[in-house]
Motif scaffolding. Structure first.
Motif, PDB file in Angstrom:
ATOM      1  N   PHE A  79       0.371 -14.768   1.327  1.00 24.64           N
ATOM      2  CA  PHE A  79      -0.727 -14.727   0.718  1.00 24.64           C
ATOM      3  C   PHE A  79      -0.538 -13.822  -0.343  1.00 24.64           C
ATOM      4  CE2 PHE A  79      -2.696 -11.072   2.766  1.00 24.64           C
ATOM      5  CZ  PHE A  79      -2.076 -10.968   3.677  1.00 24.64           C
ATOM      6  N   ARG A 129      -7.261   7.480   2.977  1.00 21.96           N
ATOM      7  CA  ARG A 129      -5.958   7.869   3.629  1.00 21.96           C
ATOM      8  C   ARG A 129      -5.755   9.304   4.363  1.00 21.96           C
ATOM      9  NH1 ARG A 129      -6.031   2.523   3.003  1.00 21.96           N
ATOM     10  NH2 ARG A 129      -5.238   1.695   0.781  1.00 21.96           N
ATOM     11  N   GLU A 148       2.035 -13.770  11.477  1.00 24.89           N
ATOM     12  CA  GLU A 148       1.442 -13.826  12.750  1.00 24.89           C
ATOM     13  C   GLU A 148       1.133 -15.383  12.950  1.00 24.89           C
ATOM     14  OE1 GLU A 148      -2.065 -11.670  11.619  1.00 24.89           O
ATOM     15  OE2 GLU A 148      -1.960 -12.615   9.709  1.00 24.89           O
ATOM     16  N   GLY A 197      -7.872  -9.832   0.115  1.00 26.07           N
ATOM     17  CA  GLY A 197      -7.260 -11.097   0.280  1.00 26.07           C
ATOM     18  C   GLY A 197      -7.513 -12.007  -0.818  1.00 26.07           C
ATOM     19  N   GLY A 229      -9.884  -1.695   3.990  1.00 30.08           N
ATOM     20  CA  GLY A 229      -9.338  -0.492   3.198  1.00 30.08           C
ATOM     21  C   GLY A 229      -9.539   0.765   3.924  1.00 30.08           C
ATOM     22  N   GLN A 245       0.939  -1.077  -0.170  1.00 28.32           N
ATOM     23  CA  GLN A 245      -0.074  -0.002   0.022  1.00 28.32           C
ATOM     24  C   GLN A 245       0.847   1.352   0.049  1.00 28.32           C
ATOM     25  OE1 GLN A 245      -2.946   0.447   3.161  1.00 28.32           O
ATOM     26  NE2 GLN A 245      -2.393   2.650   3.304  1.00 28.32           N
TER      27      GLN A 245
HETATM   28  O1  4AD Z   1      -6.728  -5.689   6.353  1.00 26.68           O
HETATM   29  P1  4AD Z   1      -5.576  -5.835   5.867  1.00 26.68           P
HETATM   30  O2  4AD Z   1      -4.442  -6.045   6.839  1.00 26.68           O
HETATM   31  O3  4AD Z   1      -5.180  -4.509   5.160  1.00 26.68           O
HETATM   32  C1  4AD Z   1      -3.997  -4.079   4.399  1.00 26.68           C
HETATM   33  O4  4AD Z   1      -2.990  -4.763   4.492  1.00 26.68           O
HETATM   34  C2  4AD Z   1      -3.956  -2.764   3.750  1.00 26.68           C
HETATM   35  N1  4AD Z   1      -2.686  -2.167   3.754  1.00 26.68           N
HETATM   36  C3  4AD Z   1      -4.997  -2.908   2.473  1.00 26.68           C
HETATM   37  C4  4AD Z   1      -4.955  -1.641   1.983  1.00 26.68           C
HETATM   38  O5  4AD Z   1      -5.875  -0.895   2.130  1.00 26.68           O
HETATM   39  N2  4AD Z   1      -4.256  -1.400   0.644  1.00 26.68           N
HETATM   40  O6  4AD Z   1      -5.335  -7.125   4.661  1.00 26.68           O
HETATM   41  C5  4AD Z   1      -6.114  -7.020   3.558  1.00 26.68           C
HETATM   42  C6  4AD Z   1      -6.904  -8.250   3.558  1.00 26.68           C
HETATM   43  C7  4AD Z   1      -7.651  -8.735   4.691  1.00 26.68           C
HETATM   44  O7  4AD Z   1      -9.051  -7.983   4.282  1.00 26.68           O
HETATM   45  C8  4AD Z   1      -7.763 -10.096   4.319  1.00 26.68           C
HETATM   46  O8  4AD Z   1      -8.775 -10.638   3.325  1.00 26.68           O
HETATM   47  C9  4AD Z   1      -6.581 -10.405   3.828  1.00 26.68           C
HETATM   48  O9  4AD Z   1      -5.834  -9.346   3.308  1.00 26.68           O
HETATM   49  N3  4AD Z   1      -5.508 -11.035   4.791  1.00 26.68           N
HETATM   50  C10 4AD Z   1      -5.145 -12.398   4.754  1.00 26.68           C
HETATM   51  N4  4AD Z   1      -5.461 -13.376   4.024  1.00 26.68           N
HETATM   52  C11 4AD Z   1      -4.835 -14.671   4.140  1.00 26.68           C
HETATM   53  N5  4AD Z   1      -3.932 -14.720   5.386  1.00 26.68           N
HETATM   54  C12 4AD Z   1      -3.599 -13.776   6.156  1.00 26.68           C
HETATM   55  N6  4AD Z   1      -2.527 -13.953   7.138  1.00 26.68           N
HETATM   56  C13 4AD Z   1      -4.104 -12.452   5.908  1.00 26.68           C
HETATM   57  N7  4AD Z   1      -4.075 -11.163   6.383  1.00 26.68           N
HETATM   58  C14 4AD Z   1      -5.021 -10.379   5.849  1.00 26.68           C
END
Ligand code: 4AD
Ligand code: MG
Length: 466
Positions: A247, A396, A236, A437, A393, A213
């Protein structure tokens, strides 16, 4: 034999439905049975779920070898495609020439019988793509990846490649894998006795990225609309059916977008890719629905047709509090929603996808835009039935002073973000983006209940085989 004739894939033969033509097909034996004077081979080449039935006449010069063909063997067959006299398939291939590439020892080849458990198939991830289930799953994965590019390209989003190795923690969750070329048995130390990362490859501590991002935002400040689609990594220790250590994430970022524009984009996007899957993979979906989730196809259709519900975090908490349900984790304004809460909201209460907005600032990363109430940020999570959070999302924080104050308040090293902060110094604009994701979306589209079954070679705590 393969020289002069162009090989066909089995999918094409079913698409064209032409008879009495000469074809060359290559693939792997799924089953073989012999009857008087003939051997019947079911072969599959991965292009579609269906096999091609090959009929081999005992008169073929290498018939003795054909009788030794085992399940999993690789062959090429040249012959005539004719209308099938038997029920169950429209045509069959009358072999005129069979080339044997490689046999598979029936004593050790593990994919002999049907009906292996998904757990067992995970232990043979190098061979499971040859099973019907994983054929379906990975063809759908391909469709979804292609549809993602198509969606953004049709809307003039520029595809960019963000770095995999990074020195900054985008999400601030601290769950990063370290990247180093130092020898763990001989770490260099400085005068104070701490590890001297100046001597490491990049001259500083570095990690595998958790998100593209921050770099995506830099490019959105030049190209207006961009997206990334690449691998991300999280250390994690989550042994759950929805978490992987490696992923794929799809992250669009758009200048001049606010949170509502962001949510609209995300809703259109999810509908588009699911519709693409219904369009291109009906045969695969029917198979998965038969074996894993009877409701799969109606569920996917429902998503495409319905309007997603939009509620604030505060409303979500009231719904949970008044639900009369007992949750493992209590719900209280200020704590994050757990999967059980997310699933209650989308499956039981609202019964469709839910976009939850405006979360408490204290549980969200530094980059999210502060709302005027001083308590919440312009965040959104999209919750899906069965999956919970599929997208995260936000809008920002584009105001330099507010962003700097937040970085300091959270105790982050502001010097490390000098380049990010520069976008707020030079031509800053409101902007927003999200991360999907990819494997979570795939779980939804395939009906697979474990995320380890929608990525070719899953990485999770204690496992990096293959
Ligand atoms: O909600 P997250 O942590 O958001 C971000 O990383 C932001 N930087 C995104 C952005 O705004 N550009 O992760 C986004 C998505 C989550 O909603 C989930 O679907 C997936 O990534 N996700 C995972 N999928 C599989 N394994 C994991 N450990 C995941 N962690 C997050
Ligand atoms: Mg999230």
């Amino acid at each position: 034999m393969t020289g002069s004739q162009r090989p066909s894939c089995i999918k094409d033969l079913y698409r064209l439905m032409q008879f009495d033509i000469d074809v060359l097909v290559r693939g792997w034996v799924r089953t073989r049975r012999d009857s008087k004077g003939f051997s019947f081979i079911e072969m599959n080449d991965g292009s579609c779920l269906k096999n091609l039935q090959v009929v081999v006449d005992a008169a073929l010069p290498n018939y003795i070898e054909i009788l030794r063909l085992t399940v999993g063997s690789a062959i090429a067959v040249r012959g005539r495609l004719v209308k099938s006299p038997a029920k169950g398939q429209p045509f069959e291939l009358r072999a005129e020439d069979v080339t044997i590439y490689g046999l598979a020892d029936p004593a050790t080849y593990p994919l002999q019988k049907k009906g292996h458990t998904l757990e067992f198939l995970r232990t043979i991830a190098h061979l499971r793509p040859r099973s019907n289930t994983f054929g379906c799953v990975f063809r759908i994965r391909n469709t979804l990846a292609w549809a993602i590019h198509k969606f953004f390209q049709e809307r003039d989003f520029i595809y960019i490649h963000t770095p995999i190795i990074t020195a900054s923690d985008c999400e601030g969750a601290g769950a990063m894998f370290r990247v180093t070329s130092l020898d763990p048995a001989a770490l260099p130390h400085d005068e104070t006795g701490t590890i001297d990362y100046k001597k490491d490859f990049f001259g500083r501590p570095t990690y595998l990225t958790v998100s593209g991002q921050l770099e995506g935002e830099l490019f959105a400040m030049a190209f207006s609309r961009i997206y990334t689609f690449g691998p991300t990594f999280r250390a994690e220790n989550s042994n759950t059916p929805r978490h992987l250590a490696e992923f794929w994430m799809v992250e669009p970022e758009a200048a001049f977008f606010d949170l509502r524009d962001d949510a609209d984009l995300a809703e259109d996007f999810l509908k588009y890719i699911i519709a693409a899957c219904l369009d291109a993979n009906m045969e695969d979906l029917e198979f998965l629905s038969k074996w894993y989730d009877k409701e799969l196809i109606p569920t996917l259709r429902h998503i495409v047709e319905t309007t997603f519900e939009r509620i604030t975090y505060t409303e979500a908490v009231s719904l949970l509090e008044s639900s009369g349900e007992t949750f493992e984790y209590p719900t209280r304004w200020g704590s994050d929603l757990q999967t059980e809460h997310e699933r209650y909201l989308t499956e039981k209460r609202i019964k469709k996808p839910v976009i939850v907005t405006d979360y408490p600032r204290t549980i969200k990363p530094f980059y999210m835009r502060q709302n005027d109430d001083g308590r919440t940020v312009a965040a959104m999570d999209i919750l899906f039935p069965r999956i919970g959070e599929v997208i995260g999302g936000s809008q920002r924080e584009e105001r330099l002073d507010v962003l700097l104050a937040r970085i300091r308040e959270m105790g982050l090293n502001e010097e490390a973000y000098w380049w990010y902060l520069d976008t707020r110094r030079y031509g800053t604009v409101p902007h927003a983006g999200f991360g999907l994701g990819f494997e979570r979306a795939l779980q939804f589209c395939t009906g697979m209940s474990n995320i380890r079954d929608v990525i070719p070679f899953p990485r999770h705590p204690g496992s990096a085989e293959f």
